[in-house]
Design a protein around this motif. Structure first.
Motif, PDB file in Angstrom:
ATOM      1  N   SER A 110      -8.810   5.991   3.129  1.00 13.26           N
ATOM      2  CA  SER A 110      -9.020   5.568   1.750  1.00 13.26           C
ATOM      3  C   SER A 110     -10.466   5.836   1.355  1.00 13.26           C
ATOM      4  N   ASP A 135     -11.334   1.580   5.862  1.00 12.85           N
ATOM      5  CA  ASP A 135     -10.764   2.699   5.116  1.00 12.85           C
ATOM      6  C   ASP A 135     -10.083   3.751   5.988  1.00 12.85           C
ATOM      7  N   LYS A 181      -6.305   7.814  -1.645  1.00  8.68           N
ATOM      8  CA  LYS A 181      -5.740   7.533  -0.324  1.00  8.68           C
ATOM      9  C   LYS A 181      -5.005   8.766   0.196  1.00  8.68           C
ATOM     10  N   TRP A 190      -3.709   8.508  -5.926  1.00  2.00           N
ATOM     11  CA  TRP A 190      -4.846   7.997  -6.681  1.00  2.00           C
ATOM     12  C   TRP A 190      -4.439   6.668  -7.294  1.00  2.00           C
ATOM     13  N   ASN A 238       0.806  -1.219   0.000  1.00  2.42           N
ATOM     14  CA  ASN A 238       0.000   0.000   0.000  1.00  2.42           C
ATOM     15  C   ASN A 238       0.839   1.270   0.000  1.00  2.42           C
ATOM     16  N   GLU A 261      -9.363   4.383  -6.174  1.00  2.00           N
ATOM     17  CA  GLU A 261      -9.222   4.679  -4.755  1.00  2.00           C
ATOM     18  C   GLU A 261      -8.387   5.931  -4.572  1.00  2.00           C
ATOM     19  N   GLN A 284     -13.101   5.004  -1.448  1.00  5.70           N
ATOM     20  CA  GLN A 284     -13.324   4.081  -2.546  1.00  5.70           C
ATOM     21  C   GLN A 284     -14.266   4.689  -3.589  1.00  5.70           C
ATOM     22  N   ASN A 285     -13.917   4.485  -4.848  1.00  2.00           N
ATOM     23  CA  ASN A 285     -14.746   4.913  -5.976  1.00  2.00           C
ATOM     24  C   ASN A 285     -15.208   6.368  -5.865  1.00  2.00           C
TER      25      ASN A 285
END
Length: 796
Positions: free
Chosen positions: A702, A655, A714, A751, A138, A712, A704-705
């Motif tokens: 994070s 997240d 972050k 991203w 990550n 993602e 999402q979408n």
């Protein structure tokens, strides 16, 4: 030019290999296992039929299999206390597919389930040793330095003597310098070449990082006192292409390429190509340094004042390329790998150990070629395994320091008096060393299972460093002395017994080690080359570590070790630039105690850990500033260190998570060798130039979408605090003030496209432009911004 041509070739190979990813006949199926309440299940056992694939879910409750497209499979999921679930699936004709399976509570007790296979993180954390583990999955998309990543971990403090590429001093729980060993794939980093260093290695080639504190597993073959940092490179059983490039402040460029390709019907043959480069001007601002006072200076009379100026002789350029050839599943070997590595580091030197007086015309060039071979064999019943590693490295360092100028921080200069040459200060005629070092090593490590509760490890490690040097700026007499071949031989032998009790709740490891060293090194005394001095040492060590898993949420560790650390090549031979040789150094010897606990609560979403450590070190090797330009390693008589660390992590959701850690220790001189220039007044005082209280906070979020699309976003924020600390015992004699407190904020945005096929990252380091210092109060860069782009394509 050879290195640049090689990088161009690997880029062409990378582009041509894109075709590999376009004809896949298999699908990457990711199963997400949920419990009866819909929460992710860690450690659920999943078996696939008609294939023989099986695995255990990770921390996200997921497991991934590579299956044939358009074929029917059955997935059987088991977990203690829950009903066994079987789910049928026809794999679609896609590159990837995700599928969720929810478990149900069992009305009857489930029989024993034997689970084989653990993640690298699980294996590391279940050892009795005090260990920190970090995977880089990550993090690879972030334009963050490896040094910064490790600095966030509890008990760790990594300091540099300047900007990008400057030397790194590592401290673990109060023991720093050479007391901490750096490994790459369990091989000491100095045996791999100039390009392998914490300040240059690309995170793109790293799979995970393990940090062992205090007590160290026998298998490393290490004589480190404070701990070991082991960097595991990516050994993925897949074809992939990984490209990245970042650009940032101070004209800093970082690029990397990684290609892995499998061949043959069973894909047992592997070819890997990796390369990375780091370049920076490092022309950041320095505050409160000596510059010319234009208002009061007159022709023939130059006055100076304290002011602000840019660094002007500090560029850094590091290149590395590695080719890996591998084969597995042979009759006489389960895995064979051959590595060939080229690296080159070119850099300018802005100043000596301290930054009081700048250098304006010094530079070095270091080139390394290395070849390493590894062989592994496992028994069919997993009762024993043997691994061998052997290699050779040829390293050449040239350094040029012949100017007759005295520079100031505003890049102005004046002639040196009496026609003297050189800025580094060791010799009056300057210095132009050309140093060739050949290093050889052979390591073997064997594991043997006596029974289900007891196993043995036997490890041996032999190294030889042979050094030859010449210096055209030397007098004929000094050149004759430096022509003497210098060498350092080390041999390590270790044996450990691991035993399990109370149904595997208690794991105990007892071990013994032997260290042998023979050296022949010259000395520099008041600008003259001394005679060759030979020394031999033989020292034993031993220890015991225990881990008690009281329940699934509470674990305790306790370890004791009596060990030794032998001086390394730089400490004995010097670096021919700023470190003066000292062939009289004796091995350090230390008694270490580690004790720690770890508690998980709130359905294991929160982890709280604490540790106490004690070090009693005799003949501690300490870097002492001889002047503002030079330094030499010396033996202190005895140093006692006590301290503790605290860590808490909280995962509010999948997240959002938080981490906070703090470390405090008190390292004080119990005895000092006054014959070596140490003052008796320093006895009982804290060791200088060592941050003794520091803390880190970090949070990740994070999204999402976002923006009604896939992918993602972050966000990572971190804060580092360092308490003020003394630079030296005698502040008045050195003219150096106490290093002030430091409060550094960092922020990054990343991203990630779906499946992380590409990503864009942005990071701002030292967000508020605070003053930051490291070794001997050398100023670090202020606010800086970096951007990174990455492409990653994979075929399983």
């Amino acid at each position: 030019m050879k290195g640049l041509n090689y990088i161009r070739t690997t880029l062409l190979l990378g582009l041509s290999s894109l075709a590999v990813f376009s004809n896949a006949q298999q699908c990457e199926v990711t199963l997400r296992i949920l419990d009866q309440e819909g929460l992710e299940m860690v450690g659920a056992y999943v078996e696939v039929t008609p294939s023989a694939l099986k695995a255990v879910t990770d921390i996200k409750g997921e497991v991934t299999f590579t299956l044939n497209q358009s074929q029917n499979y059955s997935f059987t999921v088991r977990s203690v206390g829950l009903e066994t679930i079987t789910s049928n699936l026809q794999v679609p004709g896609n590159q990837s597919y995700r599928h969720s399976i929810q478990m149900k509570e069992s009305a009857t007790e489930l029989g024993e389930v034997i689970v084989s296979g653990k993640t690298a993180s699980q294996e590391a954390m279940e050892q009795p040793y005090k260990v920190e583990f970090m995977g880089l999955d990550n993090i690879r998309s972030q334009p963050v330095e490896l040094v910064s990543i490790i600095n966030q971990m509890p008990g760790m403090r990594l300091r540099q003597n300047g900007g990008v590429g400057s030397e790194v001093d590592v401290s673990i729980n109060g023991i720093g310098g050479k007391g901490v060993a750096i490994f790459v794939d369990e091989i000491p980093v100095h045996l791999l070449g100039a390009g392998y260093a914490l300040n240059t290695i690309s995170q793109g080639i790293i799979e995970n990082i393990e940090i062992y504190k205090g007590t160290i597993p026998v298998r490393f073959g290490s004589d480190a006192l404070g701990g070991v940092i082991n960097i595991t490179t990516r050994q993925k059983n897949s074809d992939y292409l990984d490209l990245s490039y970042s650009y940032g402040s101070w004209n800093t460029h970082q690029s990397s390429i990684g290609i892995n390709k499998r061949f043959g019907r069973s894909r047992k043959f592997v070819v890997g190509v990796e390369g990375f480069q780091t370049y920076s001007d490092n022309n950041y601002w320095m505050d409160d340094v000596l510059i010319v006072d234009q208002a009061t200076s007159q022709p023939g009379s130059i006055n100076t004042k304290r002011g602000r100026a840019r660094r002007f002789n500090d560029s850094f350029d590091s290149k590395l390329a590695r080719v890996t050839l591998g084969v597995r599943d042979l009759v006489w070997a389960d895995e064979i790998q051959l590595f060939s590595t080229f690296s080159n580091v070119q850099r300018e030197w802005q100043h000596g150990i301290t930054a009081e007086n700048p250098w304006g015309d010094t530079f070095s060039d270091e080139t390394s070629w290395s070849t390493a071979f590894t062989w592994k064999k496992y028994s069919k019943n997993d009762r024993w395994d043997i691994s061998l590693a052997s290699g050779i490295i040829k390293n050449n360092l040239t350094f040029t320091d012949t100017t007759s100028r005295i520079y100031r921080w505003d890049a102005t200069f004046e002639p040196r008096p009496n026609g003297l040459q050189g800025e580094s200060g060791i010799f009056s005629r300057g210095t132009t060393p050309d140093v060739s070092t050949d290093s050889y090593f052979i390591r073997q490590s064997s594991n043997f299972e006596i029974n289900k509760r007891n196993s043995l490890n036997l490890t041996s490690f032999y190294t030889l460093d042979a050094l030859l040097a010449e210096n055209k700026a030397f007098t004929e007499e000094d050149q004759e002395s430096i022509d003497e071949p210098q060498d350092l031989i080390k041999n390590y032998l270790g044996l450990s017994l691991e035993s399990k009790f109370l149904g595997d709740k208690i794991t105990n490891t007892i071990y013994a080690k032997h260290f042998y060293q023979r050296s022949a090194a010259i000395s520099f005394d008041f600008g003259e080359v001394g005679p060759l001095e030979k020394n031999t040492y033989s020292v034993f060590g031993y220890g015991d570590v225990i881990r008690y898993s009281i329940n699934t949420n509470f674990v305790a560790n306790l370890g004791f070790e009596s060990t030794a650390r032998q001086p390394d090549g730089e400490e004995l031979f010097g670096d021919f630039i700023r470190i003066i040789p000292n062939p009289e150094l004796r091995p350090e010897q230390s008694q270490n105690i580690n004790a720690g606990i770890e508690w998980k609560t709130f359905q294991q979403k929160m982890t709280v850990a604490g540790a106490f450590f004690y070090r009693n070190t005799s003949d501690k090797i300490f870097l002492v500033a001889v002047a503002d330009r030079d330094a030499q390693y010396e033996n202190l008589s005895q140093v006692e260190t006590t301290g503790f660390e605290f860590t808490t992590q909280y995962r509010l959701s999948e997240d959002l998570n938080f981490m906070l850690n703090s470390t405090y220790f008190n390292a004080k001189a119990i005895e000092l060798n006054t014959e070596r220039g140490f003052s008796a007044n320093s006895i009982g005082k804290r060791i200088p130039n060592e941050p003794y209280f520091f803390s880190n906070f970090m949070t990740n979020y994070s999204l999402q979408n976002p923006f009604s699309g896939k992918g993602e976003l972050k966000v990572t924020y971190s804060f580092n605090y360092v308490h003020p600390f003394l630079v030296s015992w005698d502040q008045k004699a050195t003219g150096q003030a106490t290093t002030p407190s430091q409060k550094i904020h960092n922020l990054s945005l990343v991203w990630n496209a779906p499946k992380e096929k590409w990503s864009l990252g942005l990071e701002c380091r030292n967000l508020l432009n605070a003053l930051a210092f490291d070794n001997f109060q050398v100023q670090r860069p202020g606010r800086s911004v970096y951007a990174k782009a990455r492409i990653f394509l994979e075929k399983l």
